[in-house]
Design a protein around this motif. Structure first.
Motif, PDB file in Angstrom:
ATOM      1  N   GLY A 105      -5.911  -0.859  -4.483  1.00 31.25           N
ATOM      2  CA  GLY A 105      -4.634  -1.316  -5.038  1.00 31.25           C
ATOM      3  C   GLY A 105      -4.223  -0.437  -6.206  1.00 31.25           C
ATOM      4  O   GLY A 105      -5.019   0.323  -6.762  1.00 31.25           O
ATOM      5  N   SER A 106      -2.957  -0.568  -6.591  1.00 29.47           N
ATOM      6  CA  SER A 106      -2.457   0.256  -7.696  1.00 29.47           C
ATOM      7  C   SER A 106      -3.020  -0.257  -9.023  1.00 29.47           C
ATOM      8  O   SER A 106      -3.496  -1.393  -9.122  1.00 29.47           O
ATOM      9  N   ARG A 107      -2.937   0.575 -10.024  1.00 30.91           N
ATOM     10  CA  ARG A 107      -3.421   0.192 -11.353  1.00 30.91           C
ATOM     11  C   ARG A 107      -2.704  -1.059 -11.844  1.00 30.91           C
ATOM     12  O   ARG A 107      -3.317  -1.990 -12.341  1.00 30.91           O
ATOM     13  N   GLU A 108      -1.384  -1.091 -11.688  1.00 29.46           N
ATOM     14  CA  GLU A 108      -0.588  -2.230 -12.146  1.00 29.46           C
ATOM     15  C   GLU A 108      -0.955  -3.507 -11.388  1.00 29.46           C
ATOM     16  O   GLU A 108      -1.070  -4.574 -11.972  1.00 29.46           O
ATOM     17  N   TYR A 109      -1.124  -3.369 -10.065  1.00 30.10           N
ATOM     18  CA  TYR A 109      -1.480  -4.533  -9.264  1.00 30.10           C
ATOM     19  C   TYR A 109      -2.843  -5.078  -9.699  1.00 30.10           C
ATOM     20  O   TYR A 109      -3.029  -6.288  -9.835  1.00 30.10           O
ATOM     21  N   ASN A 110      -3.791  -4.207  -9.920  1.00 33.27           N
ATOM     22  CA  ASN A 110      -5.134  -4.639 -10.304  1.00 33.27           C
ATOM     23  C   ASN A 110      -5.158  -5.254 -11.711  1.00 33.27           C
ATOM     24  O   ASN A 110      -5.947  -6.178 -11.961  1.00 33.27           O
TER      25      ASN A 110
END
Length: 164
Positions: A105-110
């Motif tokens: 997952g993306s950094r923001e999502y995580n």
């Protein structure tokens, strides 16, 4: 003869009274000693129970794991959190919950997923009596992995909330 009989009877009566008085004092001392011993035993039992409770708290789980892409508490996490809630109510003034995610997952999502996980643990603790003001939540997302690697074992170890 009558006079010496009266004297002898008086002396015998006095001796009996002194003996009774002495036995009463011994009984009073014995009762006081027994009460003190019982109180000491009760205090010792309470201290042992307190030590056992603190040991249980010290050994309680402080890392709670999640399924992939989930922020729902597992049954194991809920059981461990019940123990933590009791301990936090008794012995801790504040706690920090650190939410984590695996590298997928993306950094923001995580970061958002780690926050949802930390909030899920916080909400459970609050529902079980821990003061919300005593709980701080933070998300590290994928930035602080517990285990490096790109495999299921590593990912599973990184999907967690740590209680600090």
């Amino acid at each position: 003869m009558v006079k010496s009989f009266k004297t002898a009877m008086t002396a015998a009566t006095l001796a009996a009274l002194v003996a009774c008085s002495s036995n009463q004092e011994a009984e009073d001392t014995s009762d006081a000693d027994a009460a003190a011993a019982a109180e000491a035993a009760a205090a010792e039992a309470a201290a042992a129970a307190e030590a056992a409770e603190k040991q249980k708290c010290a050994s309680a789980a402080s890392v709670f794991y999640f399924d992939f892409d989930q922020s729902l508490l597992t049954a194991n996490s809920r059981a461990a959190l019940l123990v933590q809630a009791e301990c936090l109510k008794k012995y801790t003034s504040s706690v920090r919950l650190e939410g984590h995610a695996d590298e997928r997952g993306s950094r923001e999502y995580n970061m958002a997923l780690g926050e949802r996980r930390a909030n899920a643990v916080r909400d459970f603790l609050v529902l079980n009596g821990v003061a919300a003001a005593d709980i701080e939540t933070v998300s590290y997302g994928e930035e602080r992995p517990a285990k490096t690697g790109s495999n299921e074992a590593s990912w599973a170890a990184n999907r967690r909330v740590e209680l600090k």
